[in-house]
Design an enzyme around this catalytic site. Structure first.
Site, short mmCIF file in Angstrom:
data_model
loop_
_atom_site.label_atom_id
_atom_site.label_comp_id
_atom_site.label_asym_id
_atom_site.label_seq_id
_atom_site.Cartn_x
_atom_site.Cartn_y
_atom_site.Cartn_z
N CYS A 110 13.72 10.17 7.44
CA CYS A 110 13.67 9.62 8.79
C CYS A 110 15.02 9.80 9.49
O CYS A 110 15.09 9.89 10.70
CB CYS A 110 13.26 8.16 8.76
SG CYS A 110 14.12 7.25 7.50
N LYS A 165 0.85 -1.19 0.00
CA LYS A 165 0.00 0.00 0.00
C LYS A 165 0.89 1.24 0.00
O LYS A 165 1.71 1.43 0.88
CB LYS A 165 -0.91 0.05 1.23
CG LYS A 165 -1.93 1.17 1.09
CD LYS A 165 -2.65 1.52 2.38
CE LYS A 165 -1.90 2.51 3.23
NZ LYS A 165 -1.66 3.82 2.61
N GLU A 200 10.29 0.52 10.31
CA GLU A 200 11.33 1.53 10.12
C GLU A 200 10.65 2.86 10.42
O GLU A 200 9.80 3.30 9.65
CB GLU A 200 11.87 1.44 8.69
CG GLU A 200 13.27 1.97 8.57
CD GLU A 200 13.26 3.41 8.13
OE1 GLU A 200 13.30 4.28 9.03
OE2 GLU A 200 13.22 3.67 6.93
N GLU A 235 10.38 14.83 16.38
CA GLU A 235 10.70 14.76 14.95
C GLU A 235 9.85 15.80 14.22
O GLU A 235 8.63 15.79 14.31
CB GLU A 235 10.38 13.36 14.42
CG GLU A 235 10.74 13.20 12.97
CD GLU A 235 10.54 11.78 12.47
OE1 GLU A 235 9.49 11.19 12.75
OE2 GLU A 235 11.44 11.28 11.76
P1 NAD Z 1 2.07 7.89 8.78
O1 NAD Z 1 2.92 7.04 9.63
O2 NAD Z 1 0.68 8.21 9.25
O3 NAD Z 1 1.90 7.25 7.30
C1 NAD Z 1 2.80 6.35 6.71
C2 NAD Z 1 2.03 5.23 6.05
O4 NAD Z 1 1.24 4.55 7.03
C3 NAD Z 1 1.02 5.68 4.98
O5 NAD Z 1 1.01 4.72 3.93
C4 NAD Z 1 -0.29 5.65 5.73
O6 NAD Z 1 -1.42 5.47 4.87
C5 NAD Z 1 -0.11 4.45 6.62
N1 NAD Z 1 -0.95 4.44 7.82
C6 NAD Z 1 -1.40 5.50 8.54
N2 NAD Z 1 -2.17 5.08 9.56
C7 NAD Z 1 -2.22 3.73 9.50
C8 NAD Z 1 -2.86 2.72 10.28
N3 NAD Z 1 -3.61 3.03 11.33
N4 NAD Z 1 -2.67 1.43 9.93
C9 NAD Z 1 -1.91 1.10 8.88
N5 NAD Z 1 -1.30 2.01 8.08
C10 NAD Z 1 -1.44 3.31 8.39
O7 NAD Z 1 2.83 9.22 8.50
P2 NAD Z 1 2.22 10.66 8.13
O8 NAD Z 1 1.00 11.03 8.88
O9 NAD Z 1 2.12 10.72 6.66
O10 NAD Z 1 3.41 11.55 8.67
C11 NAD Z 1 3.43 11.85 10.05
C12 NAD Z 1 4.81 11.86 10.59
O11 NAD Z 1 5.39 10.58 10.43
C13 NAD Z 1 5.78 12.78 9.87
O12 NAD Z 1 5.67 14.08 10.30
C14 NAD Z 1 7.08 12.15 10.22
O13 NAD Z 1 7.48 12.58 11.49
C15 NAD Z 1 6.77 10.67 10.27
N6 NAD Z 1 7.15 9.97 9.03
C16 NAD Z 1 8.25 9.19 9.08
C17 NAD Z 1 8.66 8.54 7.92
C18 NAD Z 1 9.89 7.68 7.90
O14 NAD Z 1 10.49 7.52 6.85
N7 NAD Z 1 10.28 7.09 9.01
C19 NAD Z 1 7.95 8.69 6.74
C20 NAD Z 1 6.79 9.47 6.74
C21 NAD Z 1 6.42 10.10 7.90
#
Ligand code: NAD
Length: 497
Positions: free
Chosen positions: A299, A189, A265, A396
């Site tokens: 990250c 996804k 990760e 972060e």
């Molecule tokens: P997120 O963790 O919400 O989203 C990342 C992925 O997880 C997306 O594909 C999203 O659809 C999915 N997701 C979200 N909620 C989920 C759930 N309940 N169950 C399963 N999958 C789910 O990240 P975000 O809201 O887009 O960003 C928020 C913060 O996360 C950012 O500000 C940053 O600090 C962090 N982030 C970290 C990374 C990394 O590479 N480690 C990448 C993106 C965001």
């Protein structure tokens, strides 16, 4: 053209056919509930197109396709053939590098130069795991003269993979490379903010000759499609990259469903430690790249900068000049270094952190405001004299914002570097070999860079200590996350002993 494709154009490729459907069983299909959602261009805030949205029922269909492939055709594909398929996929990605990079820039907002680098890294990563496919070996282990015992490394089964929006294609490559090399099947996804490049890539999966159902790619939201995947009873493993908070939710979903294997990760708050004896110009270039590369949406971004007291003032002044030279603007301009943040939500979150830094009394050295009046652009921002307890030093931010503080001794540098719940990466800048090694050994982080930052390679494992994750991606270590060990013990004596 059906509603499963739309004609789009990018400033550098001209018109192209953008798939919009869910890629299941090697075909683009609509979702069962016929829902779609809009994809926004972060540079202009305009709608690029709509894509089909996967809901729980579509996750069921994709998982069933992956299960059928795992127990059917894919099982009969030899490791050598798996390798050849991955190499073909890498070749197709390379042949279409310009298109993939342009779509990535359009959808994510990253500069075209960086996007090209991402796609080159995608090609390298898939090729690397193509090379591993026929080198997945077990061992023979002697336990008794009458026994023949050995281990086999077998695929785990159907893998759910959930990726973020900061490196849409590269995260896909990191996930599918080791999973497919080891004989698993996948339902991946993408992030709802950036589904487009993976759908273009999906076409090459079929063209390379992968059997239907081996790699399924769906667009959808976390709380619906993501949650359905991570709690699915027929998914054997879930791999996730994203926020620590969602990582916890995914672990809980795995625990309360079928105890599927989990690799995570997650986030980071990586320290960049600069000693008095560092080559200051070089250190500034790496610190600048460490925080502002990909608009701070990494990250492993070096968002906490600790500078030894002897060079602190000089460093802050020179870093300010360097950061102000970073060209912010249109991602398709060849000289652009920093494009927009990915979404309004991320823009608002980052501006909220900037506001908190100002309110808590950190000194704004440069930036601190919006860039321009359209798109989610933020000025490269430096805060100095930041106290350890300030929010911008602790949380972060995931944007072009860094916090600088002073330290005096090696011990203090290690203590400050480790003063975080995260442990993804860190870097040390010094000419003294002993300092470099002492500090590297003392830091609790999955990657430590010496005199550089953000240097990643598909051959080098990457992942986090502490709340930054579980397991390692890349390198040979990633193969362990996608295989089960089976110990086989054969009684050659033919009788009870
Ligand atoms: P997120 O963790 O919400 O989203 C990342 C992925 O997880 C997306 O594909 C999203 O659809 C999915 N997701 C979200 N909620 C989920 C759930 N309940 N169950 C399963 N999958 C789910 O990240 P975000 O809201 O887009 O960003 C928020 C913060 O996360 C950012 O500000 C940053 O600090 C962090 N982030 C970290 C990374 C990394 O590479 N480690 C990448 C993106 C965001």
């Amino acid at each position: 053209m059906s509603n499963l494709f739309v004609e789009l154009k990018t400033p550098i490729t001209g018109p192209y056919k953008q798939p919009t459907g869910l890629f299941i069983n090697n075909e683009f299909v609509e979702g069962v509930e016929k829902k779609t959602f809009e994809v926004i261009n972060p540079s202009t805030e305009e709608v690029i197109c709509s894509v089909h949205e996967a809901t729980e029922k579509d996750v069921d269909i994709a998982v069933a396709a992956a299960r059928k492939a795992f127990e059917g055709e894919w099982r009969r594909v030899t490791p050598q053939q798996r390798g050849v398929l991955l190499l073909k996929l890498a070749d197709l990605a390379e042949k279409n590098l310009d298109l993939l990079a342009a779509v990535e820039s359009l959808d994510n907002g990253k500069s075209i130069t960086m996007a090209r680098g991402d796609v080159a890294a995608v090609v390298g990563c898939i090729r690397y795991y193509g090379g591993w496919a026929d080198k997945i070996e077990g061992r023979t282990i002697d336990i008794n003269p009458d026994m023949f015992s050995y281990t086999r490394r077998e695929p785990i089964g159907v893998c759910g993979q959930i990726i973020p929006w900061n490196f849409p294609l590269l995260m896909l490559a990191w996930k599918i490379g080791p999973a497919l090399a080891t004989g698993n099947t996948v339902v991946l996804k993408t992030a709802e903010q950036t589904p487009l490049s993976a759908l273009v890539f999906a076409q090459f999966v079929k063209e390379a000759g992968f059997p239907p159902g081996v790699l399924n790619i769906i667009s959808g939201f976390g709380r619906t499609a993501g949650a359905a995947l991570s709690s699915h009873m027929d998914v054997d493993k879930i791999a996730f990259t994203g926020s620590t908070i969602v990582g916890r939710t995914i672990m809980k979903a795995a625990a309360s469903s079928n105890l599927k294997k989990v690799t995570l990760e997650l986030g980071g708050k990586s320290p960049n430690i600069v000693f008095n004896d560092a080559d200051i110009e070089e250190a500034i270039s790496w610190v600048n790249f460490g925080i502002y590369y990909n608009h701070g949406q990494c990250c492993c971004a070096g968002s906490r900068i600790y500078v030894q007291e002897g060079i602190y003032d000089k460093f802050v002044e020179a870093f300010k000049k360097r950061a102000e030279q970073n060209k912010v603007g249109d991602p398709f301009h060849p000289e652009t270094f920093q494009g927009p943040q990915v979404s309004q939500l991320q823009y608002d979150r980052i501006m909220g952190y900037i506001q908190s830094g100002k309110e808590q009394g950190a000194r704004v050295v440069t930036g601190g405001n919006r860039h321009g009046d359209k798109g989610y652009f933020i000025q490269p921002t430096i805060f100095a004299d930041v106290r350890q307890d300030m929010t911008i030093m602790q949380e972060e931010i995931f944007g072009p914002v860094c916090a600088i503080a002073k330290f005096s001794t090696v011990e203090e540098a290690i203590k400050l570097g480790n003063d975080t719940s995260y442990g993804l990466a860190a870097s040390v800048h010094t000419k003294d070999l002993n300092t470099a090694i002492r500090v590297s050994n003392g830091l609790r982080a999955g990657t430590v860079w010496v005199n550089c930052h953000n240097i990643l390679n598909h051959a080098l494992p990457f992942g986090g200590f502490k709340t930054s994750g579980i397991g390692r991606e890349l390198g040979e270590l990633a193969l362990a996350n996608y295989t089960e060990n089976k110990s086989v013990a054969v009684n050659m004596a033919g009788k009870l002993f």
